[in-house]
Design an enzyme around this catalytic site. Structure first.
Site, PDB file in Angstrom:
ATOM      1  N   ASP A 103      -2.247   1.313  -2.697  1.00 58.39           N
ATOM      2  CA  ASP A 103      -1.005   0.780  -2.993  1.00 58.39           C
ATOM      3  C   ASP A 103      -1.192  -1.097  -2.583  1.00 58.39           C
ATOM      4  O   ASP A 103      -1.309  -1.440  -1.512  1.00 58.39           O
ATOM      5  CB  ASP A 103      -0.107   1.188  -1.554  1.00 58.39           C
ATOM      6  CG  ASP A 103       1.129   0.692  -1.808  1.00 58.39           C
ATOM      7  OD1 ASP A 103       1.547  -0.303  -2.312  1.00 58.39           O
ATOM      8  OD2 ASP A 103       2.217   1.425  -0.951  1.00 58.39           O
ATOM      9  N   HIS A 104      -0.847  -1.442  -3.680  1.00 56.83           N
ATOM     10  CA  HIS A 104      -1.243  -3.133  -3.968  1.00 56.83           C
ATOM     11  C   HIS A 104      -0.191  -3.826  -2.980  1.00 56.83           C
ATOM     12  O   HIS A 104      -0.262  -5.006  -2.738  1.00 56.83           O
ATOM     13  CB  HIS A 104      -0.930  -3.597  -5.128  1.00 56.83           C
ATOM     14  CG  HIS A 104      -2.174  -4.492  -5.364  1.00 56.83           C
ATOM     15  ND1 HIS A 104      -2.639  -5.324  -4.449  1.00 56.83           N
ATOM     16  CD2 HIS A 104      -2.501  -5.349  -6.516  1.00 56.83           C
ATOM     17  CE1 HIS A 104      -3.584  -6.147  -4.816  1.00 56.83           C
ATOM     18  NE2 HIS A 104      -3.473  -6.274  -6.306  1.00 56.83           N
ATOM     19  N   ARG A 105       0.956  -2.932  -2.291  1.00 57.62           N
ATOM     20  CA  ARG A 105       1.885  -3.845  -1.419  1.00 57.62           C
ATOM     21  C   ARG A 105       1.240  -4.196  -0.202  1.00 57.62           C
ATOM     22  O   ARG A 105       1.493  -5.291   0.423  1.00 57.62           O
ATOM     23  CB  ARG A 105       3.115  -2.911  -1.271  1.00 57.62           C
ATOM     24  CG  ARG A 105       3.975  -2.433  -2.540  1.00 57.62           C
ATOM     25  CD  ARG A 105       4.991  -1.607  -2.245  1.00 57.62           C
ATOM     26  NE  ARG A 105       4.674  -0.393  -1.679  1.00 57.62           N
ATOM     27  CZ  ARG A 105       5.655   0.525  -1.432  1.00 57.62           C
ATOM     28  NH1 ARG A 105       6.803   0.389  -1.614  1.00 57.62           N
ATOM     29  NH2 ARG A 105       5.019   1.419  -1.076  1.00 57.62           N
TER      30      ARG A 105
ATOM     31  N   VAL B 229      -2.320  -3.057   0.617  1.00 53.53           N
ATOM     32  CA  VAL B 229      -3.804  -3.312   0.295  1.00 53.53           C
ATOM     33  C   VAL B 229      -4.309  -4.338  -0.770  1.00 53.53           C
ATOM     34  O   VAL B 229      -3.911  -4.099  -2.126  1.00 53.53           O
ATOM     35  CB  VAL B 229      -4.363  -2.043  -0.191  1.00 53.53           C
ATOM     36  CG1 VAL B 229      -5.946  -2.086  -0.123  1.00 53.53           C
ATOM     37  CG2 VAL B 229      -4.147  -0.876   0.956  1.00 53.53           C
TER      38      VAL B 229
END
Length: 502
Positions: free
Chosen positions: A472-474, A476
């Site tokens: 999850d790029h939010r 990580v």
């Protein structure tokens, strides 16, 4: 949940069997009107979006009414069964059948009251009947079966210990003597996929002669039973009732079994209702894919040394404490991921949209994606970070065997933090896995196979696999995700790092 409508009648409502679920489908009734039930006796099996669960009744009495037929999806909080708890004689089945239409049309005389404190489920049933005290549903009741239909549908009536797990392993509890209204034998033995197949094809398991070991009905038995129907429906149904039983006269026209539900007239398409586990999978995947911005990174790694270590642990199981335990590459891959998380703890977190917070987890509940006859399930190993390698092997073995047998409990699929999906078992090199909702990362493991690889300056055949990490790029960043994946790869390339990095 129970409600007392008068001094003699107790109503049992559909409970929330899986932490916030809103509905469940009644798969099978084990009782019929006129049967005597005891506190803790399993009366029906229901399927939620997460699992199939057996529901016990929390009081003694005589079944007065089953409110919904098998195959009906019922909202949590709706009354599913009414029981006479006065200790009087059982109502006659014909009278019940005759009264059913009138009861459908007439309004209920007394409003449900709050459940009596003394009727709360004892602690032994808490894991299954989660959610006692749900609000009354305003949804209108669906049409119900007559008492004769219910008696025909009921199998053996038995009392069993409450299980917070999936039913359908193919084994049956020790049966009690059947009630006079159900002159049938013991419950047919069949595994979950076989039961589903029989249900889809409209085959009555009770009419099939089992060919499997210990009297278990196999897929071949079901196909053999339906084959005559497919070849010549008009001729074979009455001629061979043991192979393809025709609907009994008591069944309503809507309930009559069909050879292939949802098949179009020209047999070019089949429509399958979306419900249960498949419905949950669809909702979860759509919610995850369009909520968490996914990033997937890949790395190809030489795992020859890891495979040698697996062979050594198998060969000297007694020496290393793995006696009776299954040792496979997934065990070391799981341990490698746990070590990588310990070295990069920020990856083990979740996004709280409501509070605009990142929730860091100081524990790892390691999910293992498992393909089962019921669909994809992701049970997790609680506190996997604290387990030794033999303990992790034991937990993995129990998790996999329980999932394959269809006994995974709803609680086992709650609270995961990271997940591993092993697509390599299908011969697939890699993939872009979708995050399990509420988790920050998922590791996909591809097939391990011999490939030419440069090793110590020479091209040699080596055991190679491809790893894919979606995150999850939010919460990580690319750097953090890359470090986690690189650490997993480094451990699998040199498994001695399990000691130096642990």
């Amino acid at each position: 949940m129970t409600t007392m409508t008068d001094a003699a009648l107790a109503e049992f409502k559909m409970p929330d069997v899986g932490e916030g679920l809103t509905e469940a489908e009644i798969l099978k009734w084990f009782v019929a009107p006129g049967d005597t039930v005891t506190d803790g006796q399993v009366v029906c099996e229901v399927e939620t979006a997460k699992a199939a669960v057996e529901l016990p009744i929390p009081f003694n009495g005589v079944v007065r009414e089953l409110r919904f037929p098998e195959g009906t999806t019922v909202d949590v909080g709706q009354v599913i069964i009414a029981v006479d708890v006065s200790g009087g004689s059982a109502p006659a089945a014909p009278a019940e059948a005759a009264a059913a239409p009138a009861q459908e049309a007439a309004p209920r005389e007394a409003a449900p009251q709050e459940p009596d404190a003394e009727e709360e489920a004892p602690q032994g049933r808490q894991p299954v009947l989660v959610g006692y005290g749900v609000a009354e549903s305003s949804t209108k009741r669906r049409a119900r079966k007559s008492a004769q239909d219910q008696a025909d549908a009921a199998g053996t009536y038995y009392a069993a210990a409450v299980q917070a797990e999936l039913n359908g392993s193919g084994t049956a509890a020790a049966p009690q003597a059947p009630a006079p209204t159900a002159p049938v034998g013991s419950r047919p033995l069949a595994k979950p996929p076989v039961r589903k197949l029989a249900k889809d094809l409209g085959v009555d398991l009770a009419a099939i002669v089992p060919s499997g070991a210990d009297g278990i009905i196999t897929r071949e038995d079901v196909h053999a039973a339906v084959a005559p129907v497919s070849a010549a429906p008009a001729a074979s149904a009455p001629a061979a009732p043991a192979e393809a039983p025709a609907p009994t006269p008591q069944r309503t026209q809507a309930e009559a079994p069909v050879a292939a539900p949802g098949v179009s007239g020209d047999a070019r398409e089949t429509r399958i209702p979306v419900k249960g586990v498949r419905k949950a999978i669809a909702q979860a995947m759509v919610g995850s894919a369009f909520t968490a911005p996914h990033v997937t990174e890949f790395v190809t790694v030489d795992v020859t040394r890891t495979m040698k270590l697996v062979d050594e642990l198998k060969r000297d199981a007694d020496k290393y404490g793995f006696t009776g335990l299954r040792v496979n590459p997934l065990l070391l891959i799981s341990k490698a991921l746990l070590v990588a998380i310990r070295r990069n703890p920020d990856v083990n977190a979740s996004w709280d949209e409501a509070n605009q917070e990142i929730v860091q987890k100081h524990y790892v509940n390691l999910g293992i994606a498992a393909a089962t006859p019921r669909g994809l399930v992701v049970p997790n190993i609680k506190d996997a970070h604290a387990k030794t390698l033999p303990e992790l092997a034991e937990s993995l073995g129990e998790l996999v065997s329980t999932a394959r047998e269809g006994k995974t409990s709803p609680g086992a699929m709650q609270g995961g933090t990271v997940t591993i999906t092993n697509v390599g078992v299908f011969g697939v090199d890699t993939g872009t896995p979708i995050l399990n909702p509420g988790e920050s990362a998922i590791l996909a493991v591809g097939t391990i196979k011999l490939q030419p690889w440069v090793h110590k300056g020479k091209v040699k055949p080596r055991q190679v696999t491809t790893l894919a990490l979606s995150f999850d790029h939010r919460l990580v960043d690319g750097e953090l995700g890359s470090k986690v994946l690189a650490d997993v790869a480094a451990i699998l390339e040199q498994p001695k790092r399990l000691i130096s990095w642990a």
